[in-house]
Design a protein around this motif. Structure first.
Motif, short mmCIF file in Angstrom:
data_model
loop_
_atom_site.label_atom_id
_atom_site.label_comp_id
_atom_site.label_asym_id
_atom_site.label_seq_id
_atom_site.Cartn_x
_atom_site.Cartn_y
_atom_site.Cartn_z
N GLY A 1 -13.28 -3.95 -2.06
CA GLY A 1 -12.32 -5.14 -2.00
C GLY A 1 -11.67 -5.58 -0.75
N GLN B 1 -1.00 3.91 3.91
CA GLN B 1 -1.26 3.63 5.05
C GLN B 1 0.07 3.84 5.94
OE1 GLN B 1 -4.22 -0.13 3.56
NE2 GLN B 1 -2.69 -0.54 4.94
N SER C 1 -6.54 -2.50 -2.28
CA SER C 1 -7.18 -3.44 -1.65
C SER C 1 -7.89 -4.29 -2.78
CB SER C 1 -8.36 -3.18 -0.65
OG SER C 1 -7.39 -2.49 0.41
N THR D 1 -11.85 -6.98 3.15
CA THR D 1 -12.86 -7.78 4.21
C THR D 1 -13.31 -6.87 5.14
OG1 THR D 1 -10.88 -7.91 5.66
CG2 THR D 1 -11.17 -10.00 4.18
N SER D 2 -12.96 -5.71 5.40
CA SER D 2 -13.62 -4.65 6.39
C SER D 2 -15.22 -4.24 5.91
CB SER D 2 -12.93 -3.44 6.51
OG SER D 2 -11.49 -3.61 6.35
N ALA E 1 0.61 -6.17 1.86
CA ALA E 1 -0.18 -5.05 1.92
C ALA E 1 -1.47 -5.17 2.85
CB ALA E 1 -0.68 -4.71 0.41
N THR E 2 -1.21 -5.46 4.20
CA THR E 2 -2.45 -5.63 4.94
C THR E 2 -3.45 -6.61 4.44
OG1 THR E 2 -3.54 -3.56 4.09
CG2 THR E 2 -2.05 -3.31 6.03
N TYR E 3 -2.95 -7.64 3.81
CA TYR E 3 -3.55 -8.68 2.92
C TYR E 3 -3.99 -9.83 3.79
CZ TYR E 3 -4.63 -10.71 -1.89
OH TYR E 3 -4.95 -11.06 -3.03
N SER E 4 -5.27 -9.66 4.04
CA SER E 4 -5.86 -10.85 5.03
C SER E 4 -5.92 -12.21 4.11
CB SER E 4 -7.01 -10.50 5.70
OG SER E 4 -7.13 -9.36 6.26
N TYR F 1 -7.75 3.89 2.17
CA TYR F 1 -8.08 4.41 3.47
C TYR F 1 -7.68 5.80 3.60
CZ TYR F 1 -9.17 -0.56 4.17
OH TYR F 1 -9.38 -1.85 3.97
N ARG G 1 -5.63 -6.55 -5.53
CA ARG G 1 -4.48 -7.47 -5.27
C ARG G 1 -4.50 -8.70 -5.91
NH1 ARG G 1 -4.93 -6.04 0.95
NH2 ARG G 1 -7.26 -6.32 0.57
N ARG H 1 -10.21 -15.39 -1.18
CA ARG H 1 -8.97 -15.05 -1.90
C ARG H 1 -8.23 -16.35 -2.21
NH1 ARG H 1 -8.16 -9.86 2.06
NH2 ARG H 1 -9.46 -8.50 1.13
N LYS I 1 0.83 -1.28 -0.09
CA LYS I 1 0.14 0.03 -0.02
C LYS I 1 0.81 1.27 -0.03
CE LYS I 1 -4.01 -2.05 0.46
NZ LYS I 1 -4.84 -1.84 1.58
N TYR J 1 -2.66 -11.39 8.47
CA TYR J 1 -1.96 -10.98 7.39
C TYR J 1 -1.28 -11.76 6.87
CZ TYR J 1 -3.25 -6.15 8.75
OH TYR J 1 -3.85 -4.98 8.96
N THR K 1 -11.73 -0.43 9.41
CA THR K 1 -10.79 -1.28 8.85
C THR K 1 -9.94 -1.94 10.09
OG1 THR K 1 -9.27 -1.94 7.06
CG2 THR K 1 -9.27 0.16 8.13
N ASP K 2 -8.82 -2.43 9.70
CA ASP K 2 -8.05 -2.97 10.68
C ASP K 2 -7.57 -2.12 11.55
OD1 ASP K 2 -8.31 -5.25 8.96
OD2 ASP K 2 -6.39 -5.18 8.01
N1 GLU Z 1 -6.90 -6.63 6.00
C1 GLU Z 1 -8.02 -6.35 5.26
C2 GLU Z 1 -8.20 -6.77 3.87
O1 GLU Z 1 -7.10 -7.51 3.49
C3 GLU Z 1 -8.34 -4.76 5.30
C4 GLU Z 1 -7.18 -4.06 4.96
C5 GLU Z 1 -7.08 -3.83 3.44
O2 GLU Z 1 -7.97 -3.68 2.83
O3 GLU Z 1 -5.81 -3.91 3.04
O4 GLU Z 1 -8.97 -6.55 3.34
#
Ligand code: GLU
Length: 282
Positions: A158, A51, A92, A160-161, A109-112, A181, A95, A117, A48, A228, A198-199
């Motif tokens: 896109g 962020q 988001s 999860t939030s 990238a804060t990628y859950s 964000y 990805r 996915r 990202k 993540y 979000t997170d």
């Molecule tokens: N971790 C969450 C996600 O992967 C929210 C943060 C984001 O959008 O990167 O969707």
């Protein structure tokens, strides 16, 4: 006097330009982004750009944050020095496609990690456990997820939030989905929305920025578990294995904790302990 000033300024500009060329020099070598070895090539890594504390492109063009440090450590284990990394913005919603197209070798990238996915990409990790939370103005009386019903809320397309809000946290909230964000934070500041979700890791990073000090507060909720992971192209199990080994090493040699303290410490973020590779908290 005046002339000297101008000269100094031009010298600074020239120095900047030269260093930018030196840093960016390797990045034209596109083909190498898909090579898994090291050597003379470069590696493209998705992060990202907006962020703070996680993945941020600074005004001078450099990159900072926990994801940046994790990515840099991982790239090193894959055989790439920091000056061989080309960071690419992966928002988001972009990805999965960025990995499928081969735009980047991996994404930090804060990628859950989640099942949806995993149909499209593979994940190494997890390397951090975060939780969904809310950011509101300091004087807001929003305290829990259900308080959001009927309120204007912002999250990112896109993510999860956004999905969690629609599915269960507050299906009757007026959810606005933006591309990043930082746009949500601007909307919160101007009063366009009542909350951003979000997170907690991301929200804490924004809340601690000097321009927002005292203006916002986190609700302190744990509305979800966000494990993540590092995304790679579906089927690239060799890279997953190498990245998992790199992440294990990052924790065992103390670099993980250092990166947490350096990047998330200033936001006073109370992180969970380092996750065990393959251990997804549902
Ligand atoms: N971790 C969450 C996600 O992967 C929210 C943060 C984001 O959008 O990167 O969707």
């Amino acid at each position: 006097m005046k002339l000297r000033k101008v000269t100094a300024a031009s010298a600074a500009v020239l120095a900047l330009a030269l260093s930018a060329t030196a840093c960016g020099g390797d990045s034209k070598d596109d083909a190498s982004s898909s090579s898994s070895g090291g050597g003379g090539g470069t590696i493209k890594v998705g992060i990202k750009f907006d962020q703070p504390g996680l993945g941020l492109k600074e005004p001078n063009g450099s990159f900072a944050g926990f994801d940046v440090d994790v990515a840099t450590y991982v790239a090193k284990q894959l055989g790439y020095e920091p000056n061989q990394i080309e960071f690419v913005e992966t928002k988001s919603a972009d990805r999965e496609n960025a990995l499928a197209r081969g735009d980047v070798k991996f994404i930090a990238a804060t990628y859950s990690i989640n099942d949806e996915r995993k149909k499209k990409v593979d994940f190494a990790g997890p390397y951090l456990l975060a939780h969904q939370d809310l950011l509101v103005k300091s004087d807001s009386d929003i305290k829990e997820g259900t308080d959001l019903n009927g309120k204007n809320l912002c999250s990112v397309t896109g993510s999860t939030s956004a999905q969690n809000v629609k599915n269960d946290i507050a299906p009757k909230a007026n959810l606005k989905e933006y591309g990043g964000y930082s746009e949500c934070i601007a909307a919160l500041q101007s009063g366009v929305v009542d909350a951003v979700t979000t997170d907690d890791s991301i929200l804490a990073g924004f809340a601690s920025q000097s321009q927002y000090k005292g203006k916002f507060k986190l609700a302190g909720l744990k509305l979800s578990n966000e494990n993540y992971g590092i995304g790679v192209k579906k089927g690239d199990t060799a890279t997953v294995d190498k990245i998992n080994a790199a992440l294990e090493k990052m924790v065992s040699d103390g670099s993980w904790q250092k990166a947490v303290d350096k990047n998330l410490g200033p936001a006073d973020y109370k992180n969970e302990p380092a996750p065990k590779i393959g251990n997804i908290v549902k």
